[in-house]
Write a protein that holds these residues in place. Structure first.
Motif, PDB file in Angstrom:
ATOM      1  N   PHE A   1     -15.473  24.180 -27.877  1.00  0.00           N
ATOM      2  CA  PHE A   1     -15.754  25.642 -27.586  1.00  0.00           C
ATOM      3  C   PHE A   1     -16.119  26.235 -26.274  1.00  0.00           C
ATOM      4  O   PHE A   1     -15.443  26.921 -25.641  1.00  0.00           O
ATOM      5  CB  PHE A   1     -16.340  26.277 -28.901  1.00  0.00           C
ATOM      6  CG  PHE A   1     -15.941  27.760 -29.095  1.00  0.00           C
ATOM      7  CD1 PHE A   1     -15.212  28.558 -28.418  1.00  0.00           C
ATOM      8  CD2 PHE A   1     -16.707  28.626 -30.168  1.00  0.00           C
ATOM      9  CE1 PHE A   1     -15.070  29.691 -28.650  1.00  0.00           C
ATOM     10  CE2 PHE A   1     -16.413  29.653 -30.594  1.00  0.00           C
ATOM     11  CZ  PHE A   1     -15.771  30.396 -29.818  1.00  0.00           C
TER      12      PHE A   1
ATOM     13  N   PRO B   1     -12.471  25.798 -24.030  1.00  0.00           N
ATOM     14  CA  PRO B   1     -12.048  27.109 -25.135  1.00  0.00           C
ATOM     15  C   PRO B   1     -10.804  27.119 -25.304  1.00  0.00           C
ATOM     16  O   PRO B   1     -10.219  27.484 -26.605  1.00  0.00           O
ATOM     17  CB  PRO B   1     -12.522  28.412 -24.431  1.00  0.00           C
ATOM     18  CG  PRO B   1     -13.074  27.919 -22.968  1.00  0.00           C
ATOM     19  CD  PRO B   1     -13.102  26.437 -22.848  1.00  0.00           C
TER      20      PRO B   1
ATOM     21  N   SER C   1      -8.835  27.892 -14.641  1.00  0.00           N
ATOM     22  CA  SER C   1      -8.195  27.306 -15.895  1.00  0.00           C
ATOM     23  C   SER C   1      -7.143  28.168 -16.433  1.00  0.00           C
ATOM     24  O   SER C   1      -7.426  29.135 -17.210  1.00  0.00           O
ATOM     25  CB  SER C   1      -9.223  27.401 -16.911  1.00  0.00           C
ATOM     26  OG  SER C   1     -10.069  25.994 -16.480  1.00  0.00           O
TER      27      SER C   1
ATOM     28  N   SER D   1     -13.730  25.563 -19.312  1.00  0.00           N
ATOM     29  CA  SER D   1     -14.558  26.713 -18.951  1.00  0.00           C
ATOM     30  C   SER D   1     -14.783  26.765 -17.406  1.00  0.00           C
ATOM     31  O   SER D   1     -14.290  25.980 -16.540  1.00  0.00           O
ATOM     32  CB  SER D   1     -16.098  26.723 -19.599  1.00  0.00           C
ATOM     33  OG  SER D   1     -15.869  26.677 -21.088  1.00  0.00           O
TER      34      SER D   1
ATOM     35  N   LEU E   1     -19.514  27.388 -13.830  1.00  0.00           N
ATOM     36  CA  LEU E   1     -20.837  27.881 -14.045  1.00  0.00           C
ATOM     37  C   LEU E   1     -20.981  27.296 -15.609  1.00  0.00           C
ATOM     38  O   LEU E   1     -22.210  26.445 -15.572  1.00  0.00           O
ATOM     39  CB  LEU E   1     -21.197  29.270 -13.899  1.00  0.00           C
ATOM     40  CG  LEU E   1     -22.446  29.663 -14.389  1.00  0.00           C
ATOM     41  CD1 LEU E   1     -23.612  29.021 -13.508  1.00  0.00           C
ATOM     42  CD2 LEU E   1     -22.634  31.049 -14.427  1.00  0.00           C
TER      43      LEU E   1
ATOM     44  N   GLY F   1     -14.630  32.358 -25.056  1.00  0.00           N
ATOM     45  CA  GLY F   1     -15.222  31.067 -25.278  1.00  0.00           C
ATOM     46  C   GLY F   1     -16.069  30.745 -24.148  1.00  0.00           C
ATOM     47  O   GLY F   1     -16.987  29.930 -24.322  1.00  0.00           O
ATOM     48  N   ASP F   2     -15.754  31.207 -22.992  1.00  0.00           N
ATOM     49  CA  ASP F   2     -16.606  30.710 -21.609  1.00  0.00           C
ATOM     50  C   ASP F   2     -18.199  31.192 -21.954  1.00  0.00           C
ATOM     51  O   ASP F   2     -18.948  30.330 -21.444  1.00  0.00           O
ATOM     52  CB  ASP F   2     -15.988  31.336 -20.513  1.00  0.00           C
ATOM     53  CG  ASP F   2     -16.514  30.422 -19.102  1.00  0.00           C
ATOM     54  OD1 ASP F   2     -15.984  29.330 -18.948  1.00  0.00           O
ATOM     55  OD2 ASP F   2     -17.181  30.962 -18.523  1.00  0.00           O
TER      56      ASP F   2
ATOM     57  N   THR G   1      -7.798  33.753 -14.903  1.00  0.00           N
ATOM     58  CA  THR G   1      -7.835  32.821 -16.380  1.00  0.00           C
ATOM     59  C   THR G   1      -7.572  33.895 -17.490  1.00  0.00           C
ATOM     60  O   THR G   1      -7.349  33.403 -18.560  1.00  0.00           O
ATOM     61  CB  THR G   1      -9.180  32.212 -16.304  1.00  0.00           C
ATOM     62  OG1 THR G   1     -10.076  33.074 -16.191  1.00  0.00           O
ATOM     63  CG2 THR G   1      -9.311  31.039 -15.175  1.00  0.00           C
ATOM     64  N   MET G   2      -7.405  35.241 -17.248  1.00  0.00           N
ATOM     65  CA  MET G   2      -7.287  36.228 -18.180  1.00  0.00           C
ATOM     66  C   MET G   2      -8.304  35.949 -19.599  1.00  0.00           C
ATOM     67  O   MET G   2      -8.085  35.961 -20.781  1.00  0.00           O
ATOM     68  CB  MET G   2      -5.882  36.045 -18.908  1.00  0.00           C
ATOM     69  CG  MET G   2      -4.639  36.794 -18.304  1.00  0.00           C
ATOM     70  SD  MET G   2      -4.998  38.400 -18.288  1.00  0.00           S
ATOM     71  CE  MET G   2      -4.719  38.767 -19.768  1.00  0.00           C
ATOM     72  N   ARG G   3      -9.413  36.041 -18.921  1.00  0.00           N
ATOM     73  CA  ARG G   3     -10.496  35.833 -19.931  1.00  0.00           C
ATOM     74  C   ARG G   3     -11.897  36.390 -19.409  1.00  0.00           C
ATOM     75  O   ARG G   3     -12.148  36.627 -17.954  1.00  0.00           O
ATOM     76  CB  ARG G   3     -10.732  34.434 -20.376  1.00  0.00           C
ATOM     77  CG  ARG G   3     -11.300  33.582 -19.387  1.00  0.00           C
ATOM     78  CD  ARG G   3     -11.248  32.212 -19.923  1.00  0.00           C
ATOM     79  NE  ARG G   3     -11.694  31.359 -18.796  1.00  0.00           N
ATOM     80  CZ  ARG G   3     -11.902  29.894 -18.593  1.00  0.00           C
ATOM     81  NH1 ARG G   3     -11.372  29.390 -19.761  1.00  0.00           N
ATOM     82  NH2 ARG G   3     -12.295  29.104 -17.949  1.00  0.00           N
TER      83      ARG G   3
ATOM     84  N   GLU H   1     -15.663  35.454 -18.224  1.00  0.00           N
ATOM     85  CA  GLU H   1     -16.474  34.221 -17.612  1.00  0.00           C
ATOM     86  C   GLU H   1     -17.791  34.728 -17.422  1.00  0.00           C
ATOM     87  O   GLU H   1     -18.421  35.820 -16.886  1.00  0.00           O
ATOM     88  CB  GLU H   1     -15.953  33.641 -16.612  1.00  0.00           C
ATOM     89  CG  GLU H   1     -14.298  33.091 -16.812  1.00  0.00           C
ATOM     90  CD  GLU H   1     -13.633  32.529 -15.767  1.00  0.00           C
ATOM     91  OE1 GLU H   1     -14.080  32.392 -14.681  1.00  0.00           O
ATOM     92  OE2 GLU H   1     -12.623  31.831 -16.018  1.00  0.00           O
ATOM     93  N   MET H   2     -18.743  33.761 -17.861  1.00  0.00           N
ATOM     94  CA  MET H   2     -20.243  33.819 -17.577  1.00  0.00           C
ATOM     95  C   MET H   2     -20.456  33.927 -16.055  1.00  0.00           C
ATOM     96  O   MET H   2     -19.956  33.348 -15.237  1.00  0.00           O
ATOM     97  CB  MET H   2     -20.752  32.612 -18.018  1.00  0.00           C
ATOM     98  CG  MET H   2     -22.365  32.551 -17.957  1.00  0.00           C
ATOM     99  SD  MET H   2     -23.090  32.172 -19.629  1.00  0.00           S
ATOM    100  CE  MET H   2     -22.679  30.490 -19.881  1.00  0.00           C
ATOM    101  N   THR H   3     -21.163  34.963 -15.815  1.00  0.00           N
ATOM    102  CA  THR H   3     -21.964  35.036 -14.471  1.00  0.00           C
ATOM    103  C   THR H   3     -23.268  34.963 -14.203  1.00  0.00           C
ATOM    104  O   THR H   3     -23.876  34.529 -13.288  1.00  0.00           O
ATOM    105  CB  THR H   3     -21.454  36.431 -14.022  1.00  0.00           C
ATOM    106  OG1 THR H   3     -22.118  37.389 -14.822  1.00  0.00           O
ATOM    107  CG2 THR H   3     -20.088  36.626 -13.810  1.00  0.00           C
ATOM    108  N   ASP H   4     -24.070  35.175 -15.514  1.00  0.00           N
ATOM    109  CA  ASP H   4     -25.623  35.186 -15.349  1.00  0.00           C
ATOM    110  C   ASP H   4     -25.954  34.591 -16.590  1.00  0.00           C
ATOM    111  O   ASP H   4     -25.936  35.367 -17.690  1.00  0.00           O
ATOM    112  CB  ASP H   4     -25.959  36.583 -15.221  1.00  0.00           C
ATOM    113  CG  ASP H   4     -27.536  36.507 -15.163  1.00  0.00           C
ATOM    114  OD1 ASP H   4     -28.098  35.388 -15.507  1.00  0.00           O
ATOM    115  OD2 ASP H   4     -28.113  37.369 -14.802  1.00  0.00           O
TER     116      ASP H   4
END
Lengths: 375, 519
Positions: free
Chosen positions: A71, A75, A239, A328, A331, B88-89, B162-164, B166-169
């Motif tokens: 996950f 993902p 991705s 993912s 980061l 999910g990211d 990526t059409m989602r 995403e984590m930045t922090d």
């Protein structure tokens, strides 16, 4: 670390988690598959269950962590495979849910019917996952029918019946034999008396069954259409699985082995592990190491053969998920890698300590004298 | 029912079932640690027998928690595939860390707790028990970090390539204030559940005049731990309310059935009859100032009402459409930097534009009527939230009163003599579960129509699998879980009735010192 290297590392970690699951929880599943056959009386069955009693729960976390790690790190693979294989996954969950309650509840009531029913449910809890995992792996080589729209929403036409194709069933049976062998080698190590005598006889049969099925699957794979990148793709691009061109070519799943003959070591290891299990079965510790090498070799073979593909699509090959376009963000991969690097060694350390605490065989006389303290 | 409703119902049922077992695991694990600590420090064997007896009941419940928890880990993938892809990211990370850092420890040490009494020294076993308890609570922390992010999605941005999300922090996700408040509120609720469980069953023994020594000691532990927990659950629930006031103003307004903005300091509606169709609350009984203090910690900030929040949603939908339009342009031409800049500027509202997907697929052509309709869907089910919240809070105050009484009676050593108190304790047994389930209904049903607040509408998160498959699994889960629950309740009542002697297979030790301190 570059994005490319992070993705490659997480591909290896995915393999390690699956191998950890098969090598550690595999013998729990295998012991439950053998339960109704190698243990006849109630006390014998309690011996089998108590060999895994104190450790199986920790082992199961390899599966849960495997799910969580897919996950977090892959993902799209998590989303596509679990929703694509919907009914198979639900059956798998149903079977795995039976295990914690079955082990805990079975010996809590002194009624033979209650106990016999749970014994068979525990058998199902071992059999179904072993088969489904194999069938799912088999379908990776066959390719599954899915595509993505522009929002990257997956559309699939996979049905339960389409998953049950002959090649996948062969892989499913190979997986079942591998898990049964590992369970037999565990009981050979931890059980005593009549139970141990029975598993001793099962080890060669299970090992040979695995070797034959694994070999058949190997020859069969050469005939299948494998996915192949028509144009090399960037390894550090965002991705998005719609940016590449993939061709289906007969025998493509063996290309990696042709390119790097050293990779043949993986299937050789699987066969060697099975052989060790047979030859060393009078020295249970070594035989168990042998049967633990089987999943290492077998899952290694699968991963190396598919690389860089994770989930190939047969209906829209360009939509196949690969190591380079289904991960993912950089980061997240980096943070998760840091956590794994610190905590997985800690997990292995306390797991090893717990196995040492519970060292030694489970004896029927102990279960009789301290009945309330055991499952 | 369509696939969205079926998937939501399945998630709700499996999650509510799972949470029948989690709070007891959370609370009992700590109580076991406390009891075993007393055993090791005092050397009185009766405390070891208490740990073993309550531990047996803990084990039956723990197995169900593990079994139903498996579904939770994998259901995001099976039923919420687009959700899993879209977030999910960010969301996957705390789930994986839960397995790695907490559940591994918990599941490994639970084996030691049950089977290593004779294989470890007393101190070692005590450490194993506390490791189990701490890991259990740590597990809840990670899950609530994941859940907190669904309520307040900080530390992430939308990536058009990526059409989602995403984590930045990562540290923002980790130290999300909503997650912290929810964590302490949830584990405190678990401690209350564990304490009520021990209190009620001990009261049952005392009413029957059985197992007095064990029951009285258990009750004393439960009374003090329960009182502290019941106080903390209410205080930290208030903190949760304040945090929700930061970004989930609609949830607060719906809980209050407050249709129009309350001028500062806002008053709190104690009871009333919310009318969803007429958008008003009849027979409202209000207490001045209280809501303003809960939601804003001030007396000069107004609390916005539902109608005003719907207007704000309409504005955000229009801004979101700008983002969506830019997204389509980037898709046509990934090198269109102007469109990328526009998307970035409006991406906080992109989720609001996606609310229009419920009404039409070509949302860039939405009419003002579509926008008004979509804005109205941001109102959750007001009466359900209004009543769930009030019953939950009422129960919270009842637990404080009950444990306060227990604590006072325990202090005067009069627990056994007040039969009405013992009966009240026994009858309270099911109530913490009711409060906990209602709490989740407020938190998650109150988040609708969002699966990730302001980012992704629930209806878009589902898998594109066949609705028939989900119907099959939904019925399967309902039947299967209910059968297992019946077996679980049967075993719990069987072992409670049998009592500690039969459970241990020998008489409970006398309450005298059997050995000196030390290993």
């Amino acid at each position: 670390m570059s994005y490319e290297l992070l993705r490659l590392t997480w591909w290896a970690l995915l393999g390690i988690l699956l191998i950890g699951f098969a090598a550690l929880d595999g013998f729990d599943l295998g012991a439950m598959i053998l339960l109704p056959f190698v243990a006849r009386s109630d006390i014998e069955r309690r011996v089998v269950i108590n060999t895994i009693g104190p450790v199986w729960e920790g082992n199961q976390v390899w599966f849960i962590l495997g799910g969580g790690a897919i996950f977090a790190a892959w993902p799209m693979l998590y989303a596509a495979s679990f929703s694509g294989f919907y009914l198979a996954m639900i059956l798998l969950l149903g079977a795995l849910i039976l295990r914690p309650v079955g082990i805990k509840f079975r010996s809590k009531v002194d009624d033979p019917n209650w106990r016999r029913s749970w014994d068979w449910l525990l058998f199902v809890s071992g059999l179904v996952p072993s088969l489904i995992f194999g069938v799912a792996i088999g379908n990776l080589f066959e390719g599954v029918r899915f595509s993505f729209d522009a929002d990257l929403r997956m559309h699939s036409t996979i049905t339960l019946l389409s998953l049950l194709n002959p090649f996948a069933l062969v892989v499913g049976l190979a997986s079942l034999a591998m898990i049964a062998l590992h369970g037999a080698c565990w009981l050979n190590l931890k059980a005593t008396g009549a139970v141990r005598a029975r598993v001793y006889g099962i080890i060669p049969a299970a090992a040979i069954a695995f070797a034959v099925l694994f070999a058949i699957a190997g020859f069969w794979v050469a005939q299948l259409n494998g996915a192949h990148l028509s144009v090399p793709m960037a390894h550090d691009a965002p991705s998005n699985p719609l940016m590449k061109t993939v061709a289906l070519i007969r025998g493509a799943w063996l290309m990696n082995f042709r390119g790097e003959p050293i990779l043949w070591a993986a299937p050789v290891l699987a066969f060697a592990g099975a052989l060790f299990a047979i030859l060393l079965r009078s020295r249970p510790g070594y035989a168990f190491i042998g049967s633990a090498l089987v999943p290492l070799g077998a899952i290694g073979t699968v991963g190396l053969s598919l690389f860089p593909f994770l989930l190939p699509s047969s209906s829209d090959p360009n939509a196949s998920l690969t190591v380079w376009d289904a991960s993912s963000s950089k980061l997240t991969l980096a943070i998760m890698l840091g956590a794994v690097a610190i905590f997985l060694p800690i997990v292995l350390a306390y797991t090893a300590w717990v196995y040492r605490v519970f060292k030694g065989p489970v004896k029927p006389e102990n279960i009789v004298s301290e009945s309330k303290s055991f499952y | 029912m369509d696939i969205v409703e079926l998937s939501r119902l399945q998630f709700a049922i499996t999650a509510l079932y799972h949470f029948l077992f989690v709070p007891l695991t959370l609370g009992l694990s700590i109580l076991l640690g406390i009891m075993e600590t007393v055993y090791v420090m005092s050397g009185r064997a009766i405390w070891r027998d208490m740990v073993k007896f309550w531990g047996t009941l803990f084990g039956i419940n723990f197995a169900m928690g593990v079994a139903t928890g498996l579904t939770m880990e994998f259901q995001f993938g099976t039923n919420w595939a687009y959700y899993s892809h879209y977030v999910g990211d960010v969301f996957g990370a705390p789930l994986a860390l839960e397995g790695l850092m907490a559940f591994f420890l918990e599941a490994t040490f639970v084996g030691l707790f049950f089977f290593a009494w004779d294989r470890l020294s007393r101190i070692q076993h005590l450490i194993a028990t506390w490791a189990l308890a701490i890991a259990t609570n740590f597990s809840a922390l990670w899950i609530l970090i994941a859940n907190g992010w669904m309520q307040y999605p900080v530390g992430a941005h939308f990536n058009v390539d990526t059409m989602r999300m995403e984590m930045t922090d990562f540290s923002a996700v980790l130290f999300n204030p909503v997650a912290q408040a929810k964590f302490v509120h949830t584990v405190s609720a678990g401690y209350v559940t564990g304490s009520v469980f021990v209190l009620a069953i001990s009261a049952y023994y005392l009413l029957r005049g059985r197992h007095r020594e064990l029951a009285r000691r258990s009750m004393t532990v439960a009374a003090s731990f329960g009182l502290a927990s019941a106080l903390s659950v209410v205080v930290l629930g208030d903190e949760s309310g304040y945090m929700a006031g930061l970004n989930q103003k609609m949830k607060i307004a719906a809980i209050e059935a407050m249709w129009n903005t309350e001028p500062a300091p806002a008053s709190f509606t104690v009871v009333g009859l919310p009318n969803l169709a007429g958008r008003k609350t009849e027979f409202a009984v209000k207490v001045p100032w209280v809501l303003g203090l809960i939601a804003t910690r001030s007396i000069d900030t107004p609390v916005p009402g539902i109608n005003q929040l719907v207007d704000i949603a309409a504005t955000r939908i229009k801004s979101g459409l700008v983002a969506y339009d830019a997204l389509l342009k980037v898709r046509q031409n990934p090198k269109d930097m102007a469109a990328r800049a526009t998307l970035d500027a409006h991406s906080a509202d992109l989720g609001y534009a996606l609310l229009l997907k419920h009404f039409r697929s070509d949302i860039q052509n939405a009419t003002p009527a579509d926008i008004a309709n979509a804005a109205a869907t941001t109102i959750p089910n007001v009466p359900v939230l209004f009543w769930s919240f009030r019953i939950m809070v009422g129960l919270g105050f009842w637990f404080i009163a009950l444990f306060g009484t227990a604590f006072w009676l325990a202090g005067w050593r009069r627990l056994e003599t007040h039969r009405s108190f013992l009966w009240a304790s026994l009858l309270t047994l099911p109530l913490p579960w009711l409060a906990a389930e209602l709490g989740w209904i407020v938190a998650e049903y109150g988040r609708q129509p969002w699966v990730i607040e302001d980012v992704l509408p629930t209806a878009l998160g589902v898998s594109s699998t066949d609705a028939g498959n989900v119907l099959f699994s939904l019925i399967g889960f309902a039947l299967f879980y209910s059968t297992l629950l019946a077996a679980d309740l049967y075993l719990l009542q069987k072992y409670i009735r049998l009592g500690p002697e039969e459970t241990l297979g020998r008489p409970v030790s006398a309450p005298s010192v059997t050995h000196a301190i030390g290993v």
